[in-house]
Design a protein around this motif. Sequence first.
Motif, mmCIF file in Angstrom:
data_model
loop_
_atom_site.group_PDB
_atom_site.id
_atom_site.type_symbol
_atom_site.label_atom_id
_atom_site.label_comp_id
_atom_site.label_asym_id
_atom_site.label_seq_id
_atom_site.Cartn_x
_atom_site.Cartn_y
_atom_site.Cartn_z
ATOM 1 N N ILE A 176 0.838 -1.207 0.000
ATOM 2 C CA ILE A 176 0.000 0.000 0.000
ATOM 3 C C ILE A 176 0.866 1.247 0.000
ATOM 4 O O ILE A 176 0.634 2.188 -0.771
ATOM 5 C CB ILE A 176 -0.950 -0.005 1.221
ATOM 6 N N LEU A 177 1.885 1.275 0.857
ATOM 7 C CA LEU A 177 2.768 2.445 0.915
ATOM 8 C C LEU A 177 3.505 2.632 -0.407
ATOM 9 O O LEU A 177 3.649 3.763 -0.894
ATOM 10 C CB LEU A 177 3.764 2.296 2.066
ATOM 11 N N SER A 178 3.981 1.546 -0.989
ATOM 12 C CA SER A 178 4.682 1.639 -2.271
ATOM 13 C C SER A 178 3.740 2.144 -3.361
ATOM 14 O O SER A 178 4.126 2.971 -4.195
ATOM 15 C CB SER A 178 5.264 0.278 -2.665
ATOM 16 N N PHE A 179 2.506 1.658 -3.356
ATOM 17 C CA PHE A 179 1.525 2.092 -4.352
ATOM 18 C C PHE A 179 1.254 3.587 -4.215
ATOM 19 O O PHE A 179 1.270 4.325 -5.210
ATOM 20 C CB PHE A 179 0.229 1.301 -4.175
ATOM 21 N N LEU A 180 1.018 4.058 -3.003
ATOM 22 C CA LEU A 180 0.750 5.482 -2.793
ATOM 23 C C LEU A 180 1.955 6.332 -3.194
ATOM 24 O O LEU A 180 1.803 7.437 -3.717
ATOM 25 C CB LEU A 180 0.376 5.741 -1.333
ATOM 26 N N GLY A 181 3.153 5.806 -2.945
ATOM 27 C CA GLY A 181 4.352 6.552 -3.306
ATOM 28 C C GLY A 181 4.534 6.724 -4.797
ATOM 29 O O GLY A 181 5.240 7.635 -5.240
ATOM 30 N N VAL A 195 -0.069 7.532 6.605
ATOM 31 C CA VAL A 195 -1.002 7.993 5.577
ATOM 32 C C VAL A 195 -1.933 9.022 6.198
ATOM 33 O O VAL A 195 -2.076 9.102 7.429
ATOM 34 C CB VAL A 195 -1.837 6.845 4.956
ATOM 35 N N VAL A 196 -2.554 9.815 5.354
ATOM 36 C CA VAL A 196 -3.578 10.764 5.787
ATOM 37 C C VAL A 196 -4.843 10.495 4.980
ATOM 38 O O VAL A 196 -4.777 10.076 3.822
ATOM 39 C CB VAL A 196 -3.129 12.231 5.579
ATOM 40 N N HIS A 197 -5.990 10.725 5.623
ATOM 41 C CA HIS A 197 -7.275 10.555 4.956
ATOM 42 C C HIS A 197 -7.847 11.921 4.617
ATOM 43 O O HIS A 197 -7.869 12.812 5.469
ATOM 44 C CB HIS A 197 -8.245 9.791 5.857
ATOM 45 N N LEU A 198 -8.274 12.090 3.386
ATOM 46 C CA LEU A 198 -8.905 13.331 2.941
ATOM 47 C C LEU A 198 -10.388 13.046 2.786
ATOM 48 O O LEU A 198 -10.843 12.592 1.727
ATOM 49 C CB LEU A 198 -8.289 13.785 1.611
ATOM 50 N N PRO A 199 -11.177 13.279 3.847
ATOM 51 C CA PRO A 199 -12.589 12.857 3.829
ATOM 52 C C PRO A 199 -13.413 13.515 2.735
ATOM 53 O O PRO A 199 -14.305 12.887 2.162
ATOM 54 C CB PRO A 199 -13.082 13.243 5.233
ATOM 55 N N GLU A 200 -13.137 14.797 2.438
ATOM 56 C CA GLU A 200 -13.919 15.477 1.400
ATOM 57 C C GLU A 200 -13.736 14.804 0.043
ATOM 58 O O GLU A 200 -14.671 14.721 -0.761
ATOM 59 C CB GLU A 200 -13.529 16.955 1.306
ATOM 60 N N GLY A 242 1.507 10.239 4.553
ATOM 61 C CA GLY A 242 1.538 11.136 5.694
ATOM 62 C C GLY A 242 2.938 11.574 6.065
ATOM 63 O O GLY A 242 3.927 11.226 5.414
ATOM 64 N N ILE A 243 3.014 12.318 7.170
ATOM 65 C CA ILE A 243 4.277 12.911 7.587
ATOM 66 C C ILE A 243 5.318 11.861 7.966
ATOM 67 O O ILE A 243 6.513 12.054 7.756
ATOM 68 C CB ILE A 243 4.043 13.892 8.765
ATOM 69 N N ALA A 244 4.883 10.723 8.506
ATOM 70 C CA ALA A 244 5.839 9.682 8.875
ATOM 71 C C ALA A 244 6.535 9.106 7.647
ATOM 72 O O ALA A 244 7.723 8.771 7.690
ATOM 73 C CB ALA A 244 5.148 8.569 9.660
ATOM 74 N N ALA A 245 5.789 8.993 6.541
ATOM 75 C CA ALA A 245 6.405 8.520 5.296
ATOM 76 C C ALA A 245 7.431 9.538 4.805
ATOM 77 O O ALA A 245 8.510 9.177 4.314
ATOM 78 C CB ALA A 245 5.338 8.283 4.235
ATOM 79 N N VAL A 294 24.325 7.816 -18.400
ATOM 80 C CA VAL A 294 23.357 6.720 -18.472
ATOM 81 C C VAL A 294 22.484 6.775 -17.218
ATOM 82 O O VAL A 294 22.991 6.956 -16.109
ATOM 83 C CB VAL A 294 24.054 5.347 -18.567
ATOM 84 N N VAL A 295 21.188 6.597 -17.400
ATOM 85 C CA VAL A 295 20.253 6.661 -16.285
ATOM 86 C C VAL A 295 20.381 5.435 -15.391
ATOM 87 O O VAL A 295 20.722 4.336 -15.843
ATOM 88 C CB VAL A 295 18.806 6.798 -16.809
ATOM 89 N N VAL A 296 20.113 5.632 -14.096
ATOM 90 C CA VAL A 296 20.028 4.554 -13.106
ATOM 91 C C VAL A 296 18.589 4.541 -12.608
ATOM 92 O O VAL A 296 18.129 5.519 -12.016
ATOM 93 C CB VAL A 296 20.990 4.796 -11.928
ATOM 94 N N ARG A 297 17.868 3.451 -12.827
ATOM 95 C CA ARG A 297 16.463 3.364 -12.431
ATOM 96 C C ARG A 297 16.317 2.579 -11.125
ATOM 97 O O ARG A 297 17.088 1.651 -10.865
ATOM 98 C CB ARG A 297 15.630 2.696 -13.532
ATOM 99 N N ASP A 298 15.281 2.951 -10.353
ATOM 100 C CA ASP A 298 15.003 2.203 -9.139
ATOM 101 C C ASP A 298 14.088 1.025 -9.442
ATOM 102 O O ASP A 298 13.810 0.722 -10.609
ATOM 103 C CB ASP A 298 14.410 3.119 -8.057
ATOM 104 N N HIS A 299 13.596 0.343 -8.399
ATOM 105 C CA HIS A 299 12.825 -0.877 -8.600
ATOM 106 C C HIS A 299 11.484 -0.617 -9.271
ATOM 107 O O HIS A 299 10.866 -1.544 -9.802
ATOM 108 C CB HIS A 299 12.599 -1.587 -7.266
ATOM 109 N N THR A 300 11.013 0.638 -9.282
ATOM 110 C CA THR A 300 9.762 0.966 -9.968
ATOM 111 C C THR A 300 9.986 1.395 -11.410
ATOM 112 O O THR A 300 9.025 1.645 -12.141
ATOM 113 C CB THR A 300 9.021 2.096 -9.238
ATOM 114 N N GLY A 301 11.269 1.502 -11.818
ATOM 115 C CA GLY A 301 11.579 1.985 -13.158
ATOM 116 C C GLY A 301 11.786 3.488 -13.216
ATOM 117 O O GLY A 301 12.036 4.041 -14.292
#
Length: 276
Positions: free
Chosen positions: A25-30, A65-70, A77-80, A216-223
Amino acid sequence: MSVIPDDAETPGRPQVPAADHTLRILSFLGRQRGPAPARTIATALGIPRSTAYHLLATLQEHQFVVHLPEDRRWGLGIAAFELAGGYSRQEPLARLGRPVLADLADRTGESAHLAVMHGRDVLYIVEERAPRRPALVTDVGVRLPAHLTATGRAMLAALPREQVRALFPDAAAFADRTGRGPQRPGELRELLRAVRMRGFAEEDGEVTLGLRSVGVVVRDHTGWPAAAIALTWPADAEPADGAAGPDARALELAARAGAAAAELERRIGRARPAQS
């Protein structure tokens, strides 16, 4: 007798599913451009919606994470953010890259450097200067316009085109050092198209007259383009005969830089696909 269930030892199956779901979940949000609905998160990750809600609530309690109810959406969130700051403070990319660049400089006899994107600039985090080569402006901590450098061009070519347009919307966004290099968005688009076709970036006197670079570019695990590796050498040091002229030297050094980039990708947890 083992107290671990047999299915927990099945290869490829996480032994702690809740932890696996949480990290995914954290990776997806990132990777998202903005906050996302819980339904989208659950569907994209194949997690039951009720499980996603429970995990998001727990992450919210710990400020990951933070929730945006509207908007009925969830974002990091800030911890991330604090984790990201800790990553930067510990300089793992520089630590992992330094021995790779030292070996690259030893093998080629040319100066090597590692840079990351910083807005429209690149920020140099490692430099390995080769013996008997001139001092460069690419010292650790120096920032230079990304569109003028080989490292910057390598990373820009790997970014989404929309992001490049946002960074360089008009001619006012283009800094100049030596009178060379792209000065308009259209010129940058053509240059980056050539970089994608070649697989590496070039720079010839755009940063310092008389010096050339390949990157030459260096990519991370997400590309995502996490960094770029470059080699710089004096243009007047190139062989004069056509068989080993400037283009051959650039291709040779680009191949060496590409191998170093692949090694750094391996060290940061991403394997390049096998070449057919």
